[in-house]
Scaffold this active site. Structure first.
Site: not given
Length: 602
Positions: A142, A234, A236
């Protein structure tokens, strides 16, 4: 396979619930394998949540990993326990001399700030530079992906009024190991106010864009060697992460729109559709397997940046000088890319080979012009031909002496014969003047048992004085492979038609700078016959002293004042890539020389 974490970082019951398999350091030390060393630079406010998310993704791999966490020493986090950070997190100073297989740098909620206004920006730049030399593959997530592209390549970020927020579908732009097993389209969570334009990356030959959208900008990009991976999403994130962020934004009074493609029927009261977990798990697995595990050296100390070394004409003026250069190059394993000038003066009264070649060309050109003149000029014509041949004979004698003294006469006979036959046929001044560097590179390549790469095949010019940066960078990266040891002649390149074109005198500095810039070299060594930049001309004053270090602005000012220490045009090429420039003495390699780099990065 297990993760090796700092003791008591996360409660064992939480790890069990998350199916994160861990092992103690003592258990790992008694296994006959080397764990992958991974560094996580956690810039997110909610440290523990981010730790769990990343550890969950990493633990899906069959590799054993040793995890270290890093915090910013120049910034005191307000959403995390300082005692916990000091206990489990390290600072840059504590890890700066270590090597790692991989590193993850997270995003941070600072995207709307100018990079220079961020409190820890200087410290983070050190970590970015650390990644070049001490980490085999770094994953930027990011905001850190945007920051890294700005630091390494000067790519600007773009700001949007409405937050890029939700789950976005991307199309694969090309096949790549990091996308192995992916469907043609896949989903990734996004949460940011800034983005990077795809067109801003197209002009950087070292980078490939793997996914992008008009409304979000680049989604995923990597360098061609996968040393840097830029993920703007993202993967994750947990199922509830965007939901909790949406509620926090509303509590702050922000006009944040409902996350796109996240809630069933776009109803925040309804179910969340989780459609990114499989892609995320595959992405992290591919990164660890193809970009880290299969490529990283077993001995991490072997991770290094490319080093380009240029040797001037005085450094290669005779066979004895060649022997010194050979010894210098072989003294360090990382001197892989060598740029050479034509033979320089061996003594005060000697002549440089390029001067002799220029004299040969001028004599030959004059002789050709005289052919159309009347008979009264024939005597002058014959004299000029004689002058040209004598100059060429002097050049040939010089090179024959070098190859004979290096015991390379038989090995290079064909190259010498062919070159001097070409000189006799050509009408091109640029071709004639380039042959000093060309033959010197041929000889040094044979003496070192390095590959010879002709500058005309990698240095591309739009015109006599205008370098085609994009085509040159692409050709250099395509031609000079990782780990390859090569010798490249300086001073010239080729135009779009393939014709040899020389730079202005001293152009070997320019060639070395181009190659160092294209390959993101860590250091560019410029070897000559003085021990760096001096306070005065050492030929005129015995009180001249070596200047051990300076920054690029000081070097530019010195050159603008008339000092002939380095080619002016070559400076920006290495300065803009933050490459350290060292000016060293071939005849006294033990002396330190002069090191030039920006002061703020020291």
């Amino acid at each position: 396979m297990p993760l090796i974490l700092p003791d008591q970082l996360i409660d064992q019951e939480v790890l069990n619930q998350e199916n994160i398999f861990t092992m103690s350091q003592d258990q790992a030390d008694h296994q006959d394998i080397r764990p992958i060393k991974i560094l996580i630079v956690n810039l997110m406010p909610k440290k523990e949540e981010t730790e769990l998310q990343l550890l969950r993704m990493l633990s899906n791999s069959a590799l054993q990993m040793n995890i270290d966490l890093v915090r910013m020493d120049s910034y005191q986090a307000t959403h995390a326990s300082q005692d916990r950070l000091k206990k489990f997190y390290k600072t840059y100073d504590q890890i700066k001399d270590q090597n790692f297989d991989a590193m993850i740098i997270t995003g941070a909620p600072v995207e709307r700030m100018d990079y220079q206004d961020i409190i820890y920006w200087k410290e983070l730049k050190h970590i970015f530079d650390f990644a070049r030399e001490h980490v085999f593959s770094t994953l930027f997530i990011c905001w850190s992906a945007q920051a890294a592209l700005y630091h390494y390549f000067g790519v600007p970020k773009q700001e949007v009024e409405e937050k890029i927020f939700g789950i976005y579908q991307y199309e694969k732009k090309k096949e790549d190991p990091i996308l192995k097993g992916f469907d043609d389209s896949f989903y990734a969570p996004q949460s940011r106010y800034t983005y990077v334009k795809e067109e801003d990356l197209r002009e950087i030959p070292q980078i490939q864009v793997l996914s992008s959208r008009e409304d979000t900008g680049v989604g995923l990009a990597t360098t061609l060697d996968h040393r840097f991976v830029f993920s703007f999403g993202h993967w994750e994130y947990d199922k509830e992460t965007l939901h909790e962020e949406y509620l926090r934004d509303l509590d702050k009074g922000l006009a944040t729109q409902i996350p796109k493609n996240y809630y069933r029927q776009d109803d925040p009261q309804g179910d969340i559709i989780m459609n990114w977990r499989s892609s995320g798990s595959l992405f992290f697995s591919n990164w660890l397997n193809y970009c880290v595990y299969q490529e990283t050296p077993y001995q991490l100390e072997k991770i290094k940046g490319v080093k380009v070394a240029k040797f001037g004409g005085s450094s290669l003026a005779s066979a004895s000088q060649f022997s010194k250069v050979k010894k210098i190059i072989q003294a360090k394993e990382d001197r892989e890319i060598i740029v050479v000038s034509a033979p320089g003066k061996r003594s005060k009264d000697d002549q440089k080979v390029t001067d002799l070649l220029e004299k040969y060309y001028e004599g030959k050109k004059r002789a050709r012009d005289l052919e159309v003149m009347i008979e009264s000029f024939r005597k002058d014509q014959a004299a000029k031909r004689q002058e040209a041949q004598e100059a060429l004979a002097a050049v040939r004698t010089r090179f024959q002496e070098i190859v004979r003294d290096l015991d390379l006469e038989e090995a290079l006979k064909e190259d010498l014969d062919e070159t001097f036959q070409d000189l006799d046929k050509t009408q091109s001044k640029d071709f004639v003047l380039s042959r000093g560097e060309y033959l010197n590179a041929k000889i040094l390549a044979r003496a070192l048992d390095y590959d010879f790469i002709d500058a005309k095949d990698i240095i591309r010019l739009k015109s006599q004085d205008q370098l085609d940066y994009g085509e040159s960078y692409k050709a250099i990266i395509k031609t000079i492979h990782k780990g390859q040891r090569v010798v490249v002649p300086g001073f010239y390149g080729a135009n779009a038609q393939g014709d040899i074109r020389t730079f202005k005198r001293g152009g070997s500095d320019y060639t070395g700078s181009i190659i160092a810039s294209a390959l993101q070299s860590k250091v560019y060594e410029n070897w000559t016959d003085v021990s760096g930049i001096m306070t005065q001309d050492p030929n005129l004053s015995k009180d001249a002293k070596r200047i051990p270090s300076m920054n690029y602005q000081e070097l530019t000012d010195l050159i603008d004042q008339g000092a002939q220490v380095y080619q002016r045009d070559a400076i920006d090429l290495v300065k803009e890539k933050n490459i350290t420039l060292k000016i060293l003495n071939t005849n006294a390699p033990e002396e330190g020389g002069t090191e030039i780099k920006d002061q703020e990065d020291k």
